[in-house]
Write an enzyme that holds these catalytic residues in place. Structure first.
Site, PDB file in Angstrom:
ATOM      1  N   GLU A   1       0.857  -1.180   0.000  1.00 28.85           N
ATOM      2  CA  GLU A   1       0.000   0.000   0.000  1.00 28.85           C
ATOM      3  C   GLU A   1       0.898   1.237   0.000  1.00 28.85           C
ATOM      4  O   GLU A   1       1.834   1.332   0.788  1.00 28.85           O
ATOM      5  CB  GLU A   1      -0.905   0.002   1.234  1.00 28.85           C
ATOM      6  CG  GLU A   1      -1.899  -1.157   1.279  1.00 28.85           C
ATOM      7  CD  GLU A   1      -2.724  -1.157   2.558  1.00 28.85           C
ATOM      8  OE1 GLU A   1      -2.909  -0.069   3.136  1.00 28.85           O
ATOM      9  OE2 GLU A   1      -3.164  -2.240   2.979  1.00 28.85           O
TER      10      GLU A   1
ATOM     11  N   HIS B   1      -6.232 -41.679 -19.590  1.00 27.52           N
ATOM     12  CA  HIS B   1      -6.991 -42.842 -19.127  1.00 27.52           C
ATOM     13  C   HIS B   1      -8.487 -42.710 -19.366  1.00 27.52           C
ATOM     14  O   HIS B   1      -9.110 -43.575 -19.992  1.00 27.52           O
ATOM     15  CB  HIS B   1      -6.732 -43.078 -17.637  1.00 27.52           C
ATOM     16  CG  HIS B   1      -7.650 -44.108 -17.043  1.00 27.52           C
ATOM     17  ND1 HIS B   1      -8.837 -43.777 -16.423  1.00 27.52           N
ATOM     18  CD2 HIS B   1      -7.575 -45.454 -17.025  1.00 27.52           C
ATOM     19  CE1 HIS B   1      -9.437 -44.880 -16.034  1.00 27.52           C
ATOM     20  NE2 HIS B   1      -8.693 -45.903 -16.370  1.00 27.52           N
TER      21      HIS B   1
END
Length: 931
Positions: free
Chosen positions: A337, A882
């Site tokens: 900040e 798979h």
């Protein structure tokens, strides 16, 4: 609780002073010592920025400790102030006789019970705000305020001990008060900050992230206000992509509260290597400013000012330079900040960016590309150190000695990443790799395409046009010739039997090797076996597997060339013979058939325990009949499990209850023997599809010749495609042997008092385990640290592709989808509608016949669910992974690589899966509740 060292010194001095006072009886001396004693106690309650550093976390919280560090580095660029310590908070709440009870009741509330959390939080806040602040705390705060400057306005912020940490941000969880003036307002704001430790959002965040409320204390930062023209937030790493080389700055007029609260859009400035590379000016309709009488006011800006540039280019670059210095001081990317007043930059706060995914570490400074190993292997969860070590040893390339861990398979965030940079230096690999990866995971393939297509990458790679070494080509030629023979003329009917025999003998030999040795020598033997597994499996299976894949592509390409379509392609792979994973699923269906006529066995399975699974089965009516079927299944497939290439994951023989939900679903939803009949029906459908294809070809010019060539391709493909699962089957059997050997060594360490639990070895690499056995010593702190790290990493979402700069390269599936549909990769053709069954773990699977399986991924352990599923949706995968292959074998539509499918699709929703075009449509927002 670990107390700050300064507080400990203060308490020691206080004790000494109190002791000395006991030796004196005179009123004057007692008065002096009472004064000194009070002053020391007051100093426990406040700490000035100049007296705070990173070691002060326990007394001033994360925000306060970071501010102290910043103050030492930047001095006047950090507005002066002090912290009200956690000792003040503790002494304040200890004035209440009810506070401990409130906390205990709060711990009992479920994190998902938001109304209860909200009500409990309100009670706690009201209670704390009603408490009187002890006089000594008030005096300490007022004294520090006056010394810092009673004529100034202040920003008063909460600073928790579990806040602004590398592993947990807690940003915005507690309250902030701006432009506070006067003694009473300062004290009231401090009390409100203390109470804000129990805002609804703060309570829920701690519950979700596993922080006990009683262990989180609160300090309060009291800092001089700056009244800026411009303020904002700076990220020293680009927060969206994660690129560590880009500083990203948000800026708006007035106080930063407008930006943080979301009432205004901010300008965006991005700086790389001291150059402004992006500037995006937003329309800033409002700003928040401080009022002269205290507090803040929201102001509507003039039209001209709304579109004005908040920061000059030069100031943005200067600010980015300060951000780099702050990051360098803290050692990790920061969320900062800042504000600008009279052209002077002030730093108000800095905290670690906790949302960035870690970067695999490399030794050089050039740009690397890493792709996820887990996404390719259908295993995206975090792994423990032993699992990572075993797989890095298994990798056959990127190491000096065979037993070393590969430098091309690197850990980041508890997952493994393949460094493909060196491969991209070869033009032919650079050309073919994205295409290959598209079949494994479409979005990984597209990410690699994106990376290679970048101008700076192309320029760098053009200077690295390497050629494959002749020695490598010579080694590969026998395999290539064997593959071609398989396609052209060889009788392949014995290939799978030969592979099964090879696996049987190889596993038996490796078991013998592991039984012959013990101690450090056994770990060395494990390393040697791991190093041989992939080369051995590849040489054995490559000619057959390569032929199966190539013939599939040839069938597709020739069908499209000669007929204009490949309509039969989706059926020709159904129900191939010899696939060990398919056989495993069919065998589990046999087990389900065996137990369906024994209701007592079914009831037993619902509450069975892993430790007594088989003994308990014997004791129930019908158990003795079913037991041989169970034992036979676990003898054949007990080494398998979910995430089975991770050696630390449990095998089915260790946790047989994982299979219970699947067995119960089968016995409930599938007729006896139906799984076998469905398999034979798939085989018959494949044969009919092949006949249709050949008959169509015979109708074309030179049709008989085309049909003859296609018939050979079909035969080779059907004969050999079943071998695709054998390499993993071979590796998993060896990993099971290795795990058993490691656990035997771990048991010895437990007996010797070195380890507390055999599974503690999971937190060490193979080399570390060897050293522990040799020295008979272990540092228990390492285990604790790695457990904590694993828990943090388990929450991370691993990216598919990431660069050495930290940039996550995201790509979208190529499918064109209707509005509102979810896009993925089409891998098994057809369209199906049904109710979604979202399953995150196999052991929690409840699937009825006709449901659509929605899962993060599927690996071989999930195969038993496919006979039940009408369709498949996964978050991970590609054409040859798979789930896709098994879906084609079973003839069910499938779409894989659907981003966040298990979150976007709710369990029980009716959906449509289009496996031909690659998308999912949600048909009903309402969900069907199932038992």
């Amino acid at each position: 609780m670990k107390y700050d060292r300064h507080l400990l010194v203060g308490k020691d001095v206080l004790g000494i002073v109190t002791g000395i006072g006991g030796f004196f009886r005179g009123r004057m001396y007692l008065t002096i010592f009472a004064y000194i004693k009070g002053a020391i106690r007051m100093n426990q309650y406040v700490r000035y920025f100049s007296d705070i550093d990173k070691s002060s976390l326990a007394s001033v919280g994360g925000k306060g400790a970071n501010l102290g560090e910043l103050y030492h580095v930047f001095g006047s660029a950090v507005p002066a102030g002090f912290c009200v310590t956690t000792s003040a908070y503790r002494d304040f709440v200890n004035t209440s006789g009810e506070f401990a009870g409130f906390l205990n009741s709060l711990e009992l509330i479920n994190a998902e019970a938001l109304p209860e959390l909200k009500e409990a939080g309100q009670r706690l806040r009201r209670h704390l705000e009603s408490l009187d602040m002890p006089d000594q705390i008030q005096q300490a705060i007022i004294q520090a305020w006056r010394q810092t400057g009673s004529d100034y306005a202040y920003a008063i912020r909460s600073s928790a001990t579990a806040e602004d940490l590398p592993g947990a941000s807690f940003a915005g969880q507690q309250d902030t008060f701006l432009n506070i003036e006067g003694e009473k307002q300062i004290l009231d704001s401090v009390r409100k900050c203390w109470a804000s430790l129990f805002t609804d959002r703060a309570i829920a965040y701690r519950q979700k992230n596993g922080f006990e409320h009683k262990h989180v204390l609160l300090a309060v930062v009291v800092q001089r206000m700056v009244f800026p023209e411009v303020s904002g937030i700076m990220f020293t790493a680009e927060p969206v992509t994660g690129n560590r080389k880009i500083v990203s700055i948000d800026a708006s007029f007035g106080l930063g509260e407008a930006l943080v609260s979301g009432i205004v859009s901010a300008d965006l400035y991005q700086v790389r290597a001291n150059k402004l590379i992006k500037k995006q000016i937003a329309k800033k309709e409002q700003a928040i400013y401080a009022k002269s009488e205290g507090g803040t006011v929201t102001v509507v800006l003039s039209e001209e000012r709304q579109t004005a540039q908040a920061l000059s280019d030069e100031t943005a670059i200067r600010l980015a330079g300060m951000g780099g210095s702050i990051e360098g001081h803290f050692g990790n990317p920061q969320d900062i900040e800042w504000c600008l007043a009279n052209n002077e930059i002030f730093i108000l706060q800095s905290r670690p960016i906790t949302t960035l995914y870690p970067i695999p570490q490399v030794a050089d400074a050039k740009l690397h590309l890493f792709i996820s190993f887990g996404h390719q292997q259908m295993m995206t969860e975090a792994m423990k150190p032993l699992g990572i070590s075993a797989l890095r040893t298994l990798a056959p390339i990127g190491k000096k000695l065979p037993q070393d861990e590969s430098d091309l398979l690197l850990e980041a965030g508890g997952r493994l990443y393949v460094d493909v940079t060196q491969f991209l230096e070869y033009p032919q690999i650079r050309k073919r790799l994205p295409e290959l990866l598209l079949n494994i995971d479409e979005m990984i393939g597209r990410a690699v395409q994106d990376f290679i297509g970048r101008e700076e990458v192309r320029s760098a790679l053009q200077t690295e046009n390497k050629r494959l070494e002749l020695a490598f080509v010579k080694k590969a030629l026998p395999t290539v010739f064997a593959l071609l023979r398989n396609i052209l003329y060889r009788d392949n009917s014995w290939a799978i039997d030969e592979m099964n025999l090879f696996i049987h003998h190889q596993v038996k030999e490796n078991k013998r090797k592991l039984q012959k040795v013990s101690g450090p020598e056994r770990i060395e033997q494990i390393q040697e076996i791991l190093a041989t597994l992939l080369p051995t499996a590849f040489l054995q299976v490559a000619p057959s597997m390569g032929a199966a894949i190539i013939t599939y592509k040839l069938i597709e390409n020739l069908s499209e060339k000669w007929l204009g379509d490949a309509a039969e392609l989706d059926s020709i792979s159904k129900s191939p013979s010899g696939n060990v994973t398919t056989e495993m699923g069919l065998a589990l269906g046999d087990v389900a058939d065996a137990l369906r006529n024994h209701p007592a066995v079914i009831e037993y399975l619902k509450q069975a325990d892993n430790a007594t699974f088989f003994d308990g089965l014997r004791a129930v009516p019908g158990g003795e009949d079913v037991l041989p079927v169970f034992l036979h299944y676990f003898e054949q497939y007990g080494m398998r499990g979910t995430g089975e290439i991770d050696v630390t994951r449990p095998r089915w023989r260790e946790v047989p209850t994982q299979l219970v939900p699947v067995l119960l679903s089968h016995s409930k939803s599938v007729r006896p023997g139906q799984h076998r009949r469905d398999f034979l029906a798939g085989k018959e459908e494949a044969e009919l599809a092949a006949d249709r294809l050949l008959n169509r070809l015979r109708q074309t010019p030179r049709g008989n010749l085309k049909a003859k060539r296609m018939q050979r391709l079909l035969k080779v493909h059907r004969t050999l495609i079943g071998i695709r699962e054998h390499p993993k089957y071979f590796i998993v059997q060896n990993l099971d042997l290795i795990k058993q050997a490691i656990m035997q060594e771990a048991a010895k360490l437990v007996t010797a008092g070195i380890l507390e639990d055999p599974e503690d070895v999971f937190w060490f690499s193979l080399q570390e385990i060897k050293k522990i056995i040799e020295t008979q010593q272990v540092d228990q702190k390492i285990i604790a640290r790695r457990k904590e790290k694993f828990q943090q990493e388990a929450k991370l979402a691993p990216p598919r592709a990431i660069t050495s700069e930290g940039e996550i390269i995201s790509a979208k599936p190529g499918a064109q989808v209707p509005p509102g549909a979810l896009a993925g990769s089409p891998v098994s053709a057809g369209t199906v509608e049904g109710y979604a069954r979202v399953i995150l773990k196999l052991e929690e699977a409840k699937l009825d016949k006709g449901d659509i399986l929605v899962a993060p991924y599927t690996d071989p352990a999930w195969t038993p669910l496919f006979p039940l599923a009408a369709g498949l949706v996964t978050e991970v995968g590609g054409l040859m992974t798979h789930g896709a292959v098994v879906a084609r074998e079973y003839g069910i539509p499938a779409v894989v690589g659907v981003d966040q499918a298990t979150r976007k699709i709710q369990d029980g929703q009716k959906i449509r899966v289009d496996g031909s075009q690659g998308f999912i449509e949600i048909l009903e927002n309402e969900t069907l509740t199932k038992p």
